[in-house]
Design a protein around this motif. Structure first.
Motif, PDB file in Angstrom:
ATOM      1  N   GLN A  52      -9.383  -2.140   8.931  1.00 13.54           N
ATOM      2  CA  GLN A  52      -8.878  -2.619   7.630  1.00 13.54           C
ATOM      3  C   GLN A  52      -8.830  -4.142   7.600  1.00 13.54           C
ATOM      4  N   TYR A  83      -1.294  13.087   5.088  1.00 14.57           N
ATOM      5  CA  TYR A  83      -1.140  12.108   6.174  1.00 14.57           C
ATOM      6  C   TYR A  83       0.249  11.470   6.105  1.00 14.57           C
ATOM      7  N   GLY A  96       3.559  11.042   8.703  1.00 13.89           N
ATOM      8  CA  GLY A  96       3.671   9.685   9.248  1.00 13.89           C
ATOM      9  C   GLY A  96       2.384   9.169   9.863  1.00 13.89           C
ATOM     10  N   VAL A 119      -3.293   7.023   6.457  1.00 15.32           N
ATOM     11  CA  VAL A 119      -4.299   7.531   5.527  1.00 15.32           C
ATOM     12  C   VAL A 119      -5.644   6.944   5.985  1.00 15.32           C
ATOM     13  N   THR A 137       0.842  -1.203   0.000  1.00 17.06           N
ATOM     14  CA  THR A 137       0.000   0.000   0.000  1.00 17.06           C
ATOM     15  C   THR A 137       0.880   1.257   0.000  1.00 17.06           C
ATOM     16  N   ILE A 175      -8.109   3.661   1.884  1.00 16.08           N
ATOM     17  CA  ILE A 175      -7.250   2.477   1.707  1.00 16.08           C
ATOM     18  C   ILE A 175      -8.102   1.260   1.334  1.00 16.08           C
ATOM     19  N   ARG A 178       5.682   7.716  13.256  1.00 16.87           N
ATOM     20  CA  ARG A 178       5.294   6.466  12.579  1.00 16.87           C
ATOM     21  C   ARG A 178       5.334   5.294  13.565  1.00 16.87           C
ATOM     22  N   ARG A 190      -3.528  -2.177   8.397  1.00 23.69           N
ATOM     23  CA  ARG A 190      -2.788  -1.448   9.435  1.00 23.69           C
ATOM     24  C   ARG A 190      -3.695  -1.052  10.594  1.00 23.69           C
TER      25      ARG A 190
HETATM   26  P1  AMP Z   1       4.917   2.245   4.189  1.00 24.45           P
HETATM   27  O1  AMP Z   1       5.718   2.361   2.939  1.00 24.45           O
HETATM   28  O2  AMP Z   1       4.165   0.942   4.296  1.00 24.45           O
HETATM   29  O3  AMP Z   1       5.711   2.547   5.431  1.00 24.45           O
HETATM   30  O4  AMP Z   1       3.773   3.370   4.102  1.00 24.45           O
HETATM   31  C1  AMP Z   1       4.083   4.752   4.007  1.00 24.45           C
HETATM   32  C2  AMP Z   1       2.902   5.585   4.465  1.00 24.45           C
HETATM   33  O5  AMP Z   1       1.765   5.320   3.636  1.00 24.45           O
HETATM   34  C3  AMP Z   1       2.417   5.307   5.879  1.00 24.45           C
HETATM   35  O6  AMP Z   1       3.173   6.013   6.850  1.00 24.45           O
HETATM   36  C4  AMP Z   1       0.976   5.792   5.806  1.00 24.45           C
HETATM   37  O7  AMP Z   1       0.894   7.209   5.821  1.00 24.45           O
HETATM   38  C5  AMP Z   1       0.569   5.344   4.407  1.00 24.45           C
HETATM   39  N1  AMP Z   1      -0.001   3.977   4.428  1.00 24.45           N
HETATM   40  C6  AMP Z   1       0.537   2.853   3.851  1.00 24.45           C
HETATM   41  N2  AMP Z   1      -0.260   1.786   4.044  1.00 24.45           N
HETATM   42  C7  AMP Z   1      -1.330   2.238   4.758  1.00 24.45           C
HETATM   43  C8  AMP Z   1      -2.492   1.622   5.304  1.00 24.45           C
HETATM   44  N3  AMP Z   1      -2.725   0.300   5.140  1.00 24.45           N
HETATM   45  N4  AMP Z   1      -3.366   2.399   5.986  1.00 24.45           N
HETATM   46  C9  AMP Z   1      -3.159   3.726   6.150  1.00 24.45           C
HETATM   47  N5  AMP Z   1      -2.074   4.360   5.683  1.00 24.45           N
HETATM   48  C10 AMP Z   1      -1.162   3.640   4.990  1.00 24.45           C
END
Ligand code: AMP
Length: 207
Positions: free
Chosen positions: A92, A52, A56, A59, A31, A64, A165, A88
């Motif tokens: 979800q 968002y 960090g 979303v 995602t 999503i 995060r 996450r």
């Molecule tokens: P990641 O590369 O998985 O660390 O994701 C980077 C950012 O994307 C996260 O810090 C969130 O802002 C957003 N994000 C990724 N996956 C999700 C998810 N399943 N639900 C909500 N936000 C997400």
């Protein structure tokens, strides 16, 4: 193979997902990667997600969930998938169950890659990502060792965002460990080892 990867940012989910995908030919659905591409292309989703991601935060669930409903219907996901960064939140996870029920699919495992927060902070601060192929490396790589592309530091891998995060992970995502334990789907590996040793344990855990 239909698997969810769980673990804090920087635990190694993306790296292990790529290895599973190249060995087993399943789809890697990240995602974070989908959202970063949406932000880069300034799609409607990207515009909504950016604020968002920049700080960090997560979303909102509905964005999503809608995105994943579409993604899981695509051709490449029919032969199996590794979900990296989704779900996450428990909302979800509930939505995922509903989506899979609707598609006649089942989740085989939720694989937790466990790494302590001190190690995570060190890893994320030195993490660099390839702009072209998404390869994950460290600050010591001047250019991508896979494709020669430019390595950059994700904005959200900067120190001020890392802390948020990790807080978000502890509050909103870590409850999924018990969620999947209760469903007898949880398997855990020690992510604080060499990539290849983690991968050996990953394969053993999902056998
Ligand atoms: P990641 O590369 O998985 O660390 O994701 C980077 C950012 O994307 C996260 O810090 C969130 O802002 C957003 N994000 C990724 N996956 C999700 C998810 N399943 N639900 C909500 N936000 C997400």
């Amino acid at each position: 193979m239909n698997i969810v990867l769980l673990g804090a940012p920087g635990a190694g989910k993306g790296t292990q997902a790529k290895k599973l995908v190249s060995e087993f030919g399943v789809a890697h659905i990240s995602t974070g990667d989908i959202l970063r591409a949406a932000v880069k292309n300034q799609t409607e989703l990207g515009k909504q997600a950016q604020k968002y991601m920049d700080v960090g935060d997560l979303v909102p669930d509905q964005l999503i969930i809608d995105m994943m409903k579409e993604r899981l219907k695509e051709d490449d996901a029919q032969k199996g998938f590794i979900l990296d960064g989704f779900p996450r939140t428990t909302a979800q996870a509930d939505a995922l169950k509903e989506m899979l029920d609707g598609l006649g699919k089942t989740l085989e495992a939720a694989l937790q890659i466990e790494v302590d927060f001190d190690t995570i902070i060190k890893r994320l601060s030195s993490r660099r990502t390839c702009r072209d192929c998404g390869h994950i490396g460290t600050a010591s790589e001047e250019s991508c060792t896979v494709c020669g592309g430019e390595m950059y530091q994700r904005d959200d891998d900067k120190p001020e965002t890392i802390k948020n995060r990790l807080d978000v992970y502890a509050k909103q995502t870590a409850p999924l460990i018990d969620y999947y334990k209760d469903k007898n789907l949880l398997v855990t590996v020690n992510g604080d080892q060499d990539v290849e040793d983690v991968y050996k344990d990953v394969k053993e855990a999902i056998k």
